[in-house]
Design a protein around this motif. Sequence first.
Motif, PDB file in Angstrom:
ATOM      1  N   LEU A  17       0.813  -1.208   0.000  1.00 25.55           N
ATOM      2  CA  LEU A  17       0.000   0.000   0.000  1.00 25.55           C
ATOM      3  C   LEU A  17       0.849   1.262   0.000  1.00 25.55           C
ATOM      4  O   LEU A  17       0.393   2.323  -0.400  1.00 25.55           O
ATOM      5  CB  LEU A  17      -0.937   0.018   1.207  1.00 25.55           C
ATOM      6  N   ALA A  18       2.083   1.163   0.470  1.00 19.63           N
ATOM      7  CA  ALA A  18       2.960   2.335   0.528  1.00 19.63           C
ATOM      8  C   ALA A  18       3.401   2.749  -0.865  1.00 19.63           C
ATOM      9  O   ALA A  18       3.442   3.925  -1.186  1.00 19.63           O
ATOM     10  CB  ALA A  18       4.171   2.050   1.408  1.00 19.63           C
ATOM     11  N   GLY A  19       3.762   1.804  -1.697  1.00 18.32           N
ATOM     12  CA  GLY A  19       4.175   2.118  -3.061  1.00 18.32           C
ATOM     13  C   GLY A  19       5.514   2.816  -3.115  1.00 18.32           C
ATOM     14  O   GLY A  19       6.147   3.094  -2.107  1.00 18.32           O
ATOM     15  N   ALA A  20       5.951   3.105  -4.306  1.00 17.38           N
ATOM     16  CA  ALA A  20       7.257   3.726  -4.513  1.00 17.38           C
ATOM     17  C   ALA A  20       7.234   5.212  -4.198  1.00 17.38           C
ATOM     18  O   ALA A  20       8.243   5.791  -3.841  1.00 17.38           O
ATOM     19  CB  ALA A  20       7.716   3.506  -5.950  1.00 17.38           C
ATOM     20  N   GLY A  21       6.100   5.863  -4.331  1.00 13.40           N
ATOM     21  CA  GLY A  21       5.982   7.256  -3.929  1.00 13.40           C
ATOM     22  C   GLY A  21       6.690   8.247  -4.814  1.00 13.40           C
ATOM     23  O   GLY A  21       7.263   9.208  -4.319  1.00 13.40           O
ATOM     24  N   ILE A  22       6.669   8.067  -6.116  1.00 12.77           N
ATOM     25  CA  ILE A  22       7.349   8.984  -7.026  1.00 12.77           C
ATOM     26  C   ILE A  22       6.850  10.409  -6.844  1.00 12.77           C
ATOM     27  O   ILE A  22       7.587  11.367  -7.025  1.00 12.77           O
ATOM     28  CB  ILE A  22       7.195   8.516  -8.494  1.00 12.77           C
ATOM     29  N   ASP A  23       5.598  10.573  -6.421  1.00  9.72           N
ATOM     30  CA  ASP A  23       5.050  11.909  -6.211  1.00  9.72           C
ATOM     31  C   ASP A  23       5.456  12.507  -4.873  1.00  9.72           C
ATOM     32  O   ASP A  23       5.116  13.641  -4.576  1.00  9.72           O
ATOM     33  CB  ASP A  23       3.522  11.881  -6.342  1.00  9.72           C
ATOM     34  N   ARG A  24       6.204  11.758  -4.069  1.00  7.48           N
ATOM     35  CA  ARG A  24       6.606  12.252  -2.751  1.00  7.48           C
ATOM     36  C   ARG A  24       8.126  12.269  -2.588  1.00  7.48           C
ATOM     37  O   ARG A  24       8.645  12.024  -1.509  1.00  7.48           O
ATOM     38  CB  ARG A  24       5.959  11.383  -1.676  1.00  7.48           C
ATOM     39  N   LEU A  25       8.833  12.577  -3.653  1.00 11.09           N
ATOM     40  CA  LEU A  25      10.293  12.657  -3.586  1.00 11.09           C
ATOM     41  C   LEU A  25      10.752  13.657  -2.540  1.00 11.09           C
ATOM     42  O   LEU A  25      11.783  13.477  -1.907  1.00 11.09           O
ATOM     43  CB  LEU A  25      10.868  13.063  -4.943  1.00 11.09           C
ATOM     44  N   ALA A  26       9.983  14.713  -2.354  1.00 11.69           N
ATOM     45  CA  ALA A  26      10.363  15.757  -1.398  1.00 11.69           C
ATOM     46  C   ALA A  26      10.471  15.219   0.018  1.00 11.69           C
ATOM     47  O   ALA A  26      11.219  15.761   0.827  1.00 11.69           O
ATOM     48  CB  ALA A  26       9.375  16.916  -1.447  1.00 11.69           C
ATOM     49  N   ASP A  27       9.752  14.137   0.337  1.00 13.14           N
ATOM     50  CA  ASP A  27       9.856  13.553   1.670  1.00 13.14           C
ATOM     51  C   ASP A  27      11.261  13.017   1.933  1.00 13.14           C
ATOM     52  O   ASP A  27      11.748  13.058   3.060  1.00 13.14           O
ATOM     53  CB  ASP A  27       8.850  12.422   1.852  1.00 13.14           C
ATOM     54  N   ALA A  28      11.902  12.510   0.899  1.00 10.47           N
ATOM     55  CA  ALA A  28      13.239  11.932   1.057  1.00 10.47           C
ATOM     56  C   ALA A  28      14.356  12.948   0.840  1.00 10.47           C
ATOM     57  O   ALA A  28      15.378  12.908   1.512  1.00 10.47           O
ATOM     58  CB  ALA A  28      13.418  10.766   0.088  1.00 10.47           C
ATOM     59  N   ILE A  29      14.150  13.871  -0.081  1.00  9.42           N
ATOM     60  CA  ILE A  29      15.211  14.810  -0.447  1.00  9.42           C
ATOM     61  C   ILE A  29      15.031  16.179   0.208  1.00  9.42           C
ATOM     62  O   ILE A  29      15.999  16.836   0.568  1.00  9.42           O
ATOM     63  CB  ILE A  29      15.288  14.957  -1.974  1.00  9.42           C
ATOM     64  N   GLY A  30      13.794  16.606   0.369  1.00  4.86           N
ATOM     65  CA  GLY A  30      13.492  17.944   0.882  1.00  4.86           C
ATOM     66  C   GLY A  30      14.194  18.326   2.170  1.00  4.86           C
ATOM     67  O   GLY A  30      14.797  19.405   2.250  1.00  4.86           O
ATOM     68  N   PRO A  31      14.155  17.481   3.216  1.00  4.91           N
ATOM     69  CA  PRO A  31      14.829  17.868   4.453  1.00  4.91           C
ATOM     70  C   PRO A  31      16.330  18.103   4.279  1.00  4.91           C
ATOM     71  O   PRO A  31      16.896  19.009   4.884  1.00  4.91           O
ATOM     72  CB  PRO A  31      14.563  16.690   5.390  1.00  4.91           C
ATOM     73  N   LEU A  32      16.977  17.308   3.440  1.00  4.75           N
ATOM     74  CA  LEU A  32      18.415  17.491   3.222  1.00  4.75           C
ATOM     75  C   LEU A  32      18.706  18.853   2.606  1.00  4.75           C
ATOM     76  O   LEU A  32      19.638  19.552   3.015  1.00  4.75           O
ATOM     77  CB  LEU A  32      18.964  16.380   2.327  1.00  4.75           C
ATOM     78  N   VAL A  33      17.888  19.243   1.635  1.00  2.00           N
ATOM     79  CA  VAL A  33      18.108  20.498   0.917  1.00  2.00           C
ATOM     80  C   VAL A  33      17.618  21.701   1.723  1.00  2.00           C
ATOM     81  O   VAL A  33      18.341  22.679   1.902  1.00  2.00           O
ATOM     82  CB  VAL A  33      17.415  20.455  -0.467  1.00  2.00           C
ATOM     83  N   HIS A  34      16.393  21.622   2.243  1.00  5.23           N
ATOM     84  CA  HIS A  34      15.769  22.792   2.857  1.00  5.23           C
ATOM     85  C   HIS A  34      16.093  22.980   4.332  1.00  5.23           C
ATOM     86  O   HIS A  34      16.194  24.119   4.798  1.00  5.23           O
ATOM     87  CB  HIS A  34      14.257  22.740   2.654  1.00  5.23           C
ATOM     88  N   LEU A  35      16.267  21.904   5.078  1.00  8.33           N
ATOM     89  CA  LEU A  35      16.595  22.040   6.509  1.00  8.33           C
ATOM     90  C   LEU A  35      18.101  22.099   6.748  1.00  8.33           C
ATOM     91  O   LEU A  35      18.563  22.823   7.620  1.00  8.33           O
ATOM     92  CB  LEU A  35      16.006  20.878   7.313  1.00  8.33           C
ATOM     93  N   PHE A  36      18.851  21.302   5.993  1.00  6.00           N
ATOM     94  CA  PHE A  36      20.280  21.173   6.257  1.00  6.00           C
ATOM     95  C   PHE A  36      21.164  21.866   5.233  1.00  6.00           C
ATOM     96  O   PHE A  36      22.373  21.926   5.398  1.00  6.00           O
ATOM     97  CB  PHE A  36      20.653  19.690   6.369  1.00  6.00           C
ATOM     98  N   GLY A  37      20.572  22.386   4.156  1.00  8.03           N
ATOM     99  CA  GLY A  37      21.339  23.142   3.179  1.00  8.03           C
ATOM    100  C   GLY A  37      22.267  22.334   2.308  1.00  8.03           C
ATOM    101  O   GLY A  37      23.275  22.854   1.823  1.00  8.03           O
ATOM    102  N   TRP A  38      21.950  21.063   2.061  1.00  9.35           N
ATOM    103  CA  TRP A  38      22.799  20.254   1.201  1.00  9.35           C
ATOM    104  C   TRP A  38      22.624  20.711  -0.252  1.00  9.35           C
ATOM    105  O   TRP A  38      21.500  20.887  -0.722  1.00  9.35           O
ATOM    106  CB  TRP A  38      22.441  18.780   1.322  1.00  9.35           C
ATOM    107  N   PRO A  39      23.711  20.901  -0.972  1.00  9.92           N
ATOM    108  CA  PRO A  39      23.616  21.286  -2.388  1.00  9.92           C
ATOM    109  C   PRO A  39      22.961  20.176  -3.216  1.00  9.92           C
ATOM    110  O   PRO A  39      23.133  18.992  -2.933  1.00  9.92           O
ATOM    111  CB  PRO A  39      25.073  21.474  -2.808  1.00  9.92           C
ATOM    112  N   SER A  40      22.215  20.593  -4.236  1.00  3.22           N
ATOM    113  CA  SER A  40      21.546  19.607  -5.078  1.00  3.22           C
ATOM    114  C   SER A  40      21.627  20.015  -6.536  1.00  3.22           C
ATOM    115  O   SER A  40      21.815  21.184  -6.859  1.00  3.22           O
ATOM    116  CB  SER A  40      20.075  19.463  -4.664  1.00  3.22           C
ATOM    117  N   GLU A  41      21.475  19.023  -7.402  1.00  2.00           N
ATOM    118  CA  GLU A  41      21.427  19.228  -8.847  1.00  2.00           C
ATOM    119  C   GLU A  41      20.254  18.418  -9.383  1.00  2.00           C
ATOM    120  O   GLU A  41      20.028  17.291  -8.949  1.00  2.00           O
ATOM    121  CB  GLU A  41      22.722  18.745  -9.506  1.00  2.00           C
TER     122      GLU A  41
END
Length: 127
Positions: A17-41
């Motif tokens: 029921l959880a699925g791959a979550g392609i529409d929820r990438l921000a859950d996995a990447i967002g905190p790294l970029v927005h909370l911790f300031g990790w550079p992204s491309e």
Amino acid sequence: MRPFAPQDRVLVSPRYLAGAGIDRLADAIGPLVHLFGWPSEHDRASGRISVHSPDGSLFVNFNPRHTHGHWWSLAHHEPYWEARFTRQTPIEAIAAVTQALPQLLGDDRHIDRIPLTTTPPSRRSPN
């Protein structure tokens, strides 16, 4: 049983029921970029997203066109370790790992928002 509030975190069962979550990438990447300031491309043409720790020791890559279906790759260089997740891996599981990465590198700025446990599941008391 009380109803869940919008901010409550829950585990999904059965797993499919959880699925791959392609529409929820921000859950996995967002905190790294927005909370911790990790550079992204982000390569919009291929969909590939790369995020790396400020010190360059840890990398998180998302590649939805990987030939073997390994959409996620997390790698640390010293000591070397790597984790790969396929397109079928629930996004909740991937987010749990990626959100713990800054603390593993010693960055505890948001420890109140992303708590880690040091107690193995077998020793936790039931709620």
